[in-house]
Design an enzyme around this catalytic site. Structure first.
Site, short mmCIF file in Angstrom:
data_model
loop_
_atom_site.label_atom_id
_atom_site.label_comp_id
_atom_site.label_asym_id
_atom_site.label_seq_id
_atom_site.Cartn_x
_atom_site.Cartn_y
_atom_site.Cartn_z
N ASN A 9 -1.77 -0.98 -0.31
CA ASN A 9 -3.15 -0.89 -0.80
C ASN A 9 -3.16 -1.46 -2.21
O ASN A 9 -2.71 -0.82 -3.15
CB ASN A 9 -3.61 0.58 -0.79
CG ASN A 9 -4.98 0.75 -1.41
OD1 ASN A 9 -5.67 -0.23 -1.70
ND2 ASN A 9 -5.37 2.02 -1.62
N LYS A 11 -5.59 -1.99 -4.07
CA LYS A 11 -6.69 -1.44 -4.90
C LYS A 11 -7.41 -2.58 -5.62
O LYS A 11 -7.52 -3.67 -5.06
CB LYS A 11 -6.13 -0.37 -5.85
CG LYS A 11 -5.33 0.70 -5.08
CD LYS A 11 -5.03 1.93 -5.86
CE LYS A 11 -4.23 2.90 -5.00
NZ LYS A 11 -3.92 4.16 -5.68
N HIS A 94 -10.42 6.81 1.08
CA HIS A 94 -9.38 6.97 0.05
C HIS A 94 -9.87 7.96 -1.01
O HIS A 94 -11.07 8.00 -1.31
CB HIS A 94 -9.06 5.61 -0.59
CG HIS A 94 -7.83 5.65 -1.44
ND1 HIS A 94 -7.84 6.17 -2.71
CD2 HIS A 94 -6.55 5.28 -1.18
CE1 HIS A 94 -6.60 6.11 -3.20
NE2 HIS A 94 -5.80 5.58 -2.29
N GLU A 96 -9.81 7.89 -4.07
CA GLU A 96 -10.53 7.24 -5.18
C GLU A 96 -11.98 6.96 -4.77
O GLU A 96 -12.89 7.05 -5.60
CB GLU A 96 -9.79 5.95 -5.60
CG GLU A 96 -8.50 6.28 -6.34
CD GLU A 96 -7.37 5.28 -6.15
OE1 GLU A 96 -7.62 4.15 -5.69
OE2 GLU A 96 -6.21 5.66 -6.44
N GLU A 166 -2.34 11.59 1.60
CA GLU A 166 -2.09 11.23 0.20
C GLU A 166 -2.49 12.38 -0.71
O GLU A 166 -3.68 12.51 -1.06
CB GLU A 166 -2.90 9.98 -0.18
CG GLU A 166 -2.60 8.76 0.66
CD GLU A 166 -2.99 7.47 -0.06
OE1 GLU A 166 -2.08 6.64 -0.25
OE2 GLU A 166 -4.14 7.31 -0.47
N GLY A 172 -0.32 7.46 -8.08
CA GLY A 172 -0.26 6.76 -9.36
C GLY A 172 0.35 7.57 -10.48
O GLY A 172 0.27 7.21 -11.65
N SER A 212 2.89 7.49 -4.84
CA SER A 212 4.11 7.14 -5.55
C SER A 212 5.30 6.92 -4.60
O SER A 212 6.45 7.23 -4.94
CB SER A 212 4.46 8.22 -6.59
OG SER A 212 3.42 8.32 -7.55
N GLY A 233 0.63 2.08 -3.06
CA GLY A 233 -0.22 1.51 -4.11
C GLY A 233 0.60 0.65 -5.04
O GLY A 233 0.92 -0.51 -4.75
N GLY A 234 0.97 1.21 -6.19
CA GLY A 234 1.67 0.47 -7.25
C GLY A 234 2.82 -0.39 -6.75
O GLY A 234 2.93 -1.57 -7.12
P1 13P Z 1 0.54 4.83 -5.59
O1 13P Z 1 1.57 4.34 -4.62
O2 13P Z 1 0.27 3.88 -6.72
O3 13P Z 1 0.78 6.23 -6.02
O4 13P Z 1 -0.86 4.84 -4.76
C1 13P Z 1 -0.89 5.47 -3.53
C2 13P Z 1 -2.20 5.18 -2.91
O5 13P Z 1 -3.23 5.65 -3.36
C3 13P Z 1 -2.23 4.29 -1.76
O6 13P Z 1 -3.47 4.29 -1.14
#
Ligand code: 13P
Length: 249
Positions: A9, A11, A94, A96, A166, A172, A212, A233-234
């Site tokens: 993802n 983002k 998600h 967010e 999640e 994050g 993470s 994510g990251g």
């Molecule tokens: P991180 O891997 O950056 O923690 O993000 C996870 C996420 O929200 C994937 O949708």
């Protein structure tokens, strides 16, 4: 047997040129992956990424999908638009989106249904806040999110869904749920699926962990019986890191 699915993802990161560069770097690194590999770039990157991944084992996902076919929904995107780029997956709900853009279980449900009706696999995100975990409300809350997201969906359609667990406090933050913690809540999710759709469908649905997840912790998370993949994510923004998660074994 459920086939593992690792999805990135991205983002709100990467311009179209950066997106193309990232995926071109990724293609050779994951060409021999055993699991299903998905990247979910921002909407404006779908076109260059879809061209770049043609003929490879990388699948394309979007970060959202609207329930209407078209119309006055400023800032949204329809299934027809996504399908033009070969989008096969769409992240819905998600945390967010829920937190900053007012997404609710009801809108998540409408988006998931629109995806399924259009042959797109929804990746439905659920997960508790730190306060909810500390109050001991995780199981009940996550189960209610699963029920809400899947309201009115048939067992046949439910089989195609991917669920991403999640925990909000792990996103994050560099703070990962331990593999055991993730497995425990994901087991609750599978039990919830079993109570709605029966054993067969519940055993078919793939459930990812997200929060993470990185090259260091991927193997221990993926070793858990009920964890069938990751939503990254990251670590999905660097081709090498993402490829190491994809090849977690
Ligand atoms: P991180 O891997 O950056 O923690 O993000 C996870 C996420 O929200 C994937 O949708």
């Amino acid at each position: 047997m459920r086939k593992a699915i690792i999805a990135g993802n991205w983002k709100m990161n990467k311009t179209p040129d950066e997106a193309r560069a990232l995926v071109e770097e990724l293609i050779p690194l994951v060409a021999d992956a055993e699991c299903e590999v998905v990247v979910c770039p921002p909407f404006v990157d779908l076109c260059p990424v879809s061209k770049a991944i043609k003929g490879t084992n990388i699948h394309l996902g979007a970060q959202n999908i609207h329930w209407a076919k078209s119309g006055a929904f400023t800032g949204e995107i329809s299934a027809d638009m996504l399908k033009k780029f070969g989008v096969e997956y769409a992240i819905v709900g998600h945390s967010e989106r829920r937190r900053y853009f007012g997404e609710t279980d009801a809108t998540v449900n409408m988006r998931a249904k629109a995806a399924l009706e259009n042959g797109i696999t929804p990746i439905i995100c659920v997960g508790e806040s730190l306060e909810q975990r500390e109050r001991g409300e995780t199981d009940e809350f996550v189960a209610s999110q699963v029920r809400g997201a899947l309201e009115g969906i048939s067992a046949d359609d439910a089989r195609r869904v991917v669920i991403a667990y999640e925990p909000i406090w792990a996103i994050g933050t560099g703070r990962t749920a331990t593999a055991e913690m993730a497995e425990e809540t994901i087991t609750v999710i599978r039990k919830t699926l079993r109570s709605i759709f029966g054993n067969d469908a519940a055993e078919t649905v793939r459930i990812q962990y997200g929060g993470s997840m990185n090259p260091q912790n991927a193997a221990s998370l993926m070793a858990m019986e009920n964890i069938d993949g990751g939503l990254i994510g990251g670590a999905s923004l660097k081709a090498e890191d993402f490829s190491k998660v994809v090849k977690y074994r």
